[in-house]
Scaffold this motif. Structure first.
Motif, mmCIF file in Angstrom:
data_model
loop_
_atom_site.group_PDB
_atom_site.id
_atom_site.type_symbol
_atom_site.label_atom_id
_atom_site.label_comp_id
_atom_site.label_asym_id
_atom_site.label_seq_id
_atom_site.Cartn_x
_atom_site.Cartn_y
_atom_site.Cartn_z
ATOM 1 N N ALA A 1 0.803 -1.504 0.353
ATOM 2 C CA ALA A 1 0.267 0.220 0.123
ATOM 3 C C ALA A 1 0.924 1.134 -0.179
ATOM 4 O O ALA A 1 0.465 2.183 -0.696
ATOM 5 C CB ALA A 1 -1.316 0.031 1.418
ATOM 6 N N ARG A 2 2.181 1.340 0.478
ATOM 7 C CA ARG A 2 3.347 2.674 0.843
ATOM 8 C C ARG A 2 3.361 1.856 -0.303
ATOM 9 O O ARG A 2 4.112 3.458 -0.887
ATOM 10 C CB ARG A 2 3.360 2.433 1.994
ATOM 11 N N ALA A 3 3.547 1.980 -1.176
ATOM 12 C CA ALA A 3 5.040 1.259 -2.320
ATOM 13 C C ALA A 3 4.159 2.098 -3.334
ATOM 14 O O ALA A 3 4.373 2.770 -4.569
ATOM 15 C CB ALA A 3 5.461 0.604 -2.180
ATOM 16 N N PHE A 4 2.702 1.343 -3.273
ATOM 17 C CA PHE A 4 1.771 2.243 -4.710
ATOM 18 C C PHE A 4 0.939 2.828 -4.308
ATOM 19 O O PHE A 4 -0.544 2.277 -4.649
ATOM 20 C CB PHE A 4 1.513 0.690 -5.487
ATOM 21 N N PRO A 5 0.828 4.048 -4.138
ATOM 22 C CA PRO A 5 -0.106 4.958 -3.794
ATOM 23 C C PRO A 5 -0.947 5.329 -4.873
ATOM 24 O O PRO A 5 -0.526 5.587 -6.099
ATOM 25 C CB PRO A 5 0.485 6.137 -2.983
ATOM 26 N N PRO A 6 -2.088 5.680 -5.042
ATOM 27 C CA PRO A 6 -2.965 4.996 -3.833
ATOM 28 C C PRO A 6 -3.649 4.076 -3.832
ATOM 29 O O PRO A 6 -4.821 3.707 -4.585
ATOM 30 C CB PRO A 6 -4.393 6.148 -4.232
ATOM 31 N N ALA A 7 -2.629 2.979 -3.405
ATOM 32 C CA ALA A 7 -3.834 1.444 -3.687
ATOM 33 C C ALA A 7 -4.895 1.709 -2.576
ATOM 34 O O ALA A 7 -5.389 2.166 -1.655
ATOM 35 C CB ALA A 7 -2.876 1.060 -2.896
ATOM 36 N N ARG A 8 -5.795 0.507 -3.741
ATOM 37 C CA ARG A 8 -7.335 1.056 -2.610
ATOM 38 C C ARG A 8 -7.777 -0.723 -1.585
ATOM 39 O O ARG A 8 -7.781 -1.931 -3.064
ATOM 40 C CB ARG A 8 -8.550 1.194 -3.808
ATOM 41 N N LEU B 1 -4.232 -1.574 -7.000
ATOM 42 C CA LEU B 1 -2.899 -0.828 -7.617
ATOM 43 C C LEU B 1 -2.528 -0.312 -8.872
ATOM 44 O O LEU B 1 -3.482 -1.296 -10.118
ATOM 45 C CB LEU B 1 -2.493 -1.337 -6.667
ATOM 46 N N THR B 2 -2.175 0.229 -9.165
ATOM 47 C CA THR B 2 -1.533 0.969 -10.254
ATOM 48 C C THR B 2 -0.136 1.104 -10.480
ATOM 49 O O THR B 2 0.392 1.580 -9.655
ATOM 50 C CB THR B 2 -1.918 2.335 -10.220
ATOM 51 N N GLU C 1 -3.017 -9.915 -4.093
ATOM 52 C CA GLU C 1 -3.827 -10.347 -2.921
ATOM 53 C C GLU C 1 -2.731 -11.437 -1.796
ATOM 54 O O GLU C 1 -2.078 -11.045 -2.454
ATOM 55 C CB GLU C 1 -4.906 -12.241 -3.645
ATOM 56 N N PHE C 2 -2.824 -10.832 -0.958
ATOM 57 C CA PHE C 2 -2.399 -11.636 0.760
ATOM 58 C C PHE C 2 -3.444 -12.459 1.403
ATOM 59 O O PHE C 2 -4.909 -12.356 1.458
ATOM 60 C CB PHE C 2 -2.754 -10.531 0.700
ATOM 61 N N SER C 3 -2.742 -13.460 1.876
ATOM 62 C CA SER C 3 -3.128 -14.517 3.067
ATOM 63 C C SER C 3 -2.131 -14.041 4.338
ATOM 64 O O SER C 3 -1.091 -14.285 3.939
ATOM 65 C CB SER C 3 -3.477 -15.733 2.614
ATOM 66 N N TRP C 4 -3.259 -14.201 5.385
ATOM 67 C CA TRP C 4 -2.331 -13.500 6.862
ATOM 68 C C TRP C 4 -1.760 -12.056 6.626
ATOM 69 O O TRP C 4 -1.047 -12.228 6.817
ATOM 70 C CB TRP C 4 -1.759 -14.482 7.103
ATOM 71 N N GLY C 5 -1.769 -10.976 5.897
ATOM 72 C CA GLY C 5 -1.282 -10.208 5.176
ATOM 73 C C GLY C 5 -0.358 -10.214 4.970
ATOM 74 O O GLY C 5 0.439 -9.678 4.322
ATOM 75 N N LEU C 6 0.419 -11.368 4.082
ATOM 76 C CA LEU C 6 1.731 -11.649 3.020
ATOM 77 C C LEU C 6 1.260 -11.970 1.607
ATOM 78 O O LEU C 6 0.424 -12.649 1.850
ATOM 79 C CB LEU C 6 2.003 -13.185 3.989
ATOM 80 N N LEU C 7 1.865 -11.313 0.573
ATOM 81 C CA LEU C 7 1.663 -11.255 -0.320
ATOM 82 C C LEU C 7 1.434 -12.574 -1.164
ATOM 83 O O LEU C 7 2.400 -13.455 -0.925
ATOM 84 C CB LEU C 7 2.290 -10.139 -1.260
ATOM 85 N N GLN C 8 0.317 -13.251 -1.895
ATOM 86 C CA GLN C 8 0.123 -14.478 -2.262
ATOM 87 C C GLN C 8 0.450 -14.635 -4.451
ATOM 88 O O GLN C 8 1.282 -14.760 -4.471
ATOM 89 C CB GLN C 8 -0.849 -14.825 -2.323
ATOM 90 N N ARG C 9 -0.252 -12.895 -4.571
ATOM 91 C CA ARG C 9 -0.335 -13.149 -6.399
ATOM 92 C C ARG C 9 -0.676 -11.910 -6.425
ATOM 93 O O ARG C 9 -1.995 -11.098 -5.346
ATOM 94 C CB ARG C 9 -0.904 -14.509 -7.022
ATOM 95 N N LEU C 10 -1.131 -11.607 -7.951
ATOM 96 C CA LEU C 10 -1.299 -10.410 -8.566
ATOM 97 C C LEU C 10 -2.240 -10.875 -9.476
ATOM 98 O O LEU C 10 -2.065 -11.579 -10.345
ATOM 99 C CB LEU C 10 -0.058 -9.510 -9.166
ATOM 100 N N LEU C 11 -2.995 -10.597 -9.507
ATOM 101 C CA LEU C 11 -4.636 -10.445 -10.417
ATOM 102 C C LEU C 11 -4.505 -9.494 -11.958
ATOM 103 O O LEU C 11 -4.076 -8.108 -10.666
ATOM 104 C CB LEU C 11 -5.632 -10.609 -9.545
ATOM 105 N N PRO C 12 -5.187 -9.363 -12.429
ATOM 106 C CA PRO C 12 -5.374 -8.347 -13.590
ATOM 107 C C PRO C 12 -6.013 -7.341 -13.189
ATOM 108 O O PRO C 12 -7.317 -8.447 -12.213
ATOM 109 C CB PRO C 12 -5.614 -8.974 -14.521
ATOM 110 N N GLY C 13 -5.852 -6.249 -13.363
ATOM 111 C CA GLY C 13 -7.417 -5.325 -12.533
ATOM 112 C C GLY C 13 -8.085 -5.682 -12.921
ATOM 113 O O GLY C 13 -9.483 -5.667 -11.886
ATOM 114 N N GLY C 14 -8.901 -6.271 -13.813
ATOM 115 C CA GLY C 14 -10.701 -6.818 -13.436
ATOM 116 C C GLY C 14 -10.817 -8.249 -12.935
ATOM 117 O O GLY C 14 -11.943 -8.755 -12.862
ATOM 118 N N ASP C 15 -9.879 -8.957 -12.937
ATOM 119 C CA ASP C 15 -10.259 -10.405 -11.981
ATOM 120 C C ASP C 15 -9.923 -10.487 -10.989
ATOM 121 O O ASP C 15 -8.723 -10.480 -9.909
ATOM 122 C CB ASP C 15 -9.241 -11.358 -13.010
ATOM 123 N N ARG C 16 -11.213 -10.366 -9.705
ATOM 124 C CA ARG C 16 -11.172 -10.445 -9.235
ATOM 125 C C ARG C 16 -11.750 -12.616 -8.254
ATOM 126 O O ARG C 16 -11.821 -12.383 -6.967
ATOM 127 C CB ARG C 16 -12.250 -9.700 -8.253
#
Length: 193
Positions: free
Chosen positions: A145-152, A166-167, A177-192
């Motif tokens: 969140a700090r590295a890529f403001p304004p992360a939503r 984020l952009t 996407e995070f599990s227990w606060g630790l980064l797990q993966r990046l998804l394309p902007g439209g994929d949830r």
């Protein structure tokens, strides 16, 4: 690690619980970590089963008491202020991730507001400049969140999961996407998913 179920649920079991949820997205990393802990797949299943039973028990302790009973006394308890609210951050070491701590934010009366992995005090986080730096298990929600403001912030796909829209530099939108606060993966902007 195969022992009788009557032994107390402790820090090793808790690490297996953390790994269980992370296995949905990073099975290879989870397998390596499970082997490092000397635990079997059955041990991980059993730890998760026991954790879920503790959460659902009618005799369940409050969340903060439960963490203290499982993890022992916290390494540190740090006062925090979030907006106009005072709280305490209870921090426990997690041997699988020596640079991180398991943090439980508790409000007045011990009500737990949040529980996740954070960077250990005094340990510098990674330099996050672009997508190549966002590797699984390399960083926490707060660091991204700090590295890529304004992360939503977005609702996670399951309990103990968080997402940040984020952009990246260059304009590419994605969801971390995070599990227990630790980064797990990046998804394309439209994929949830």
């Amino acid at each position: 690690m195969t022992e009788t179920v009557t032994r107390p649920f402790g820090p090793l079991d808790f690490q297996l619980v953390l790994l269980r949820r992370m296995g949905d997205h990073q099975p290879g990393l989870v397998e390596d970590a499970r082997q490092e802990l000397g635990a079997s797949v059955a041990d991980m299943r059993e730890a998760n089963k026991r954790w879920q039973a503790m959460l659902r028990s009618s005799r369940s302790r409050g969340a903060l008491s439960r963490y203290r009973s499982v993890l022992g006394a916290p390494e540190a308890v740090v006062p925090r202020r979030i907006g106009d609210l005072d709280c305490e951050a209870h921090l426990w070491p997690v041997p699988l991730w020596p640079g991180l701590r398991f943090e439980v934010l508790a409000g007045p009366g011990g009500a737990v507001w949040n529980e996740w992995l954070v960077r250990a005090p005094g340990i510098p986080g990674p330099e996050l400049r672009g997508e190549v730096d966002l590797r699984p298990w390399s960083c926490t929600v707060d660091e991204v969140a700090r590295a890529f403001p304004p992360a939503r912030p977005m609702e996670g796909s399951a309990p103990t999961r968080w997402q940040l829209a984020l952009t990246l530099p260059g304009g590419r939108e994605c969801v971390a996407e995070f599990s227990w606060g630790l980064l797990q993966r990046l998804l394309p902007g439209g994929d949830r998913s």
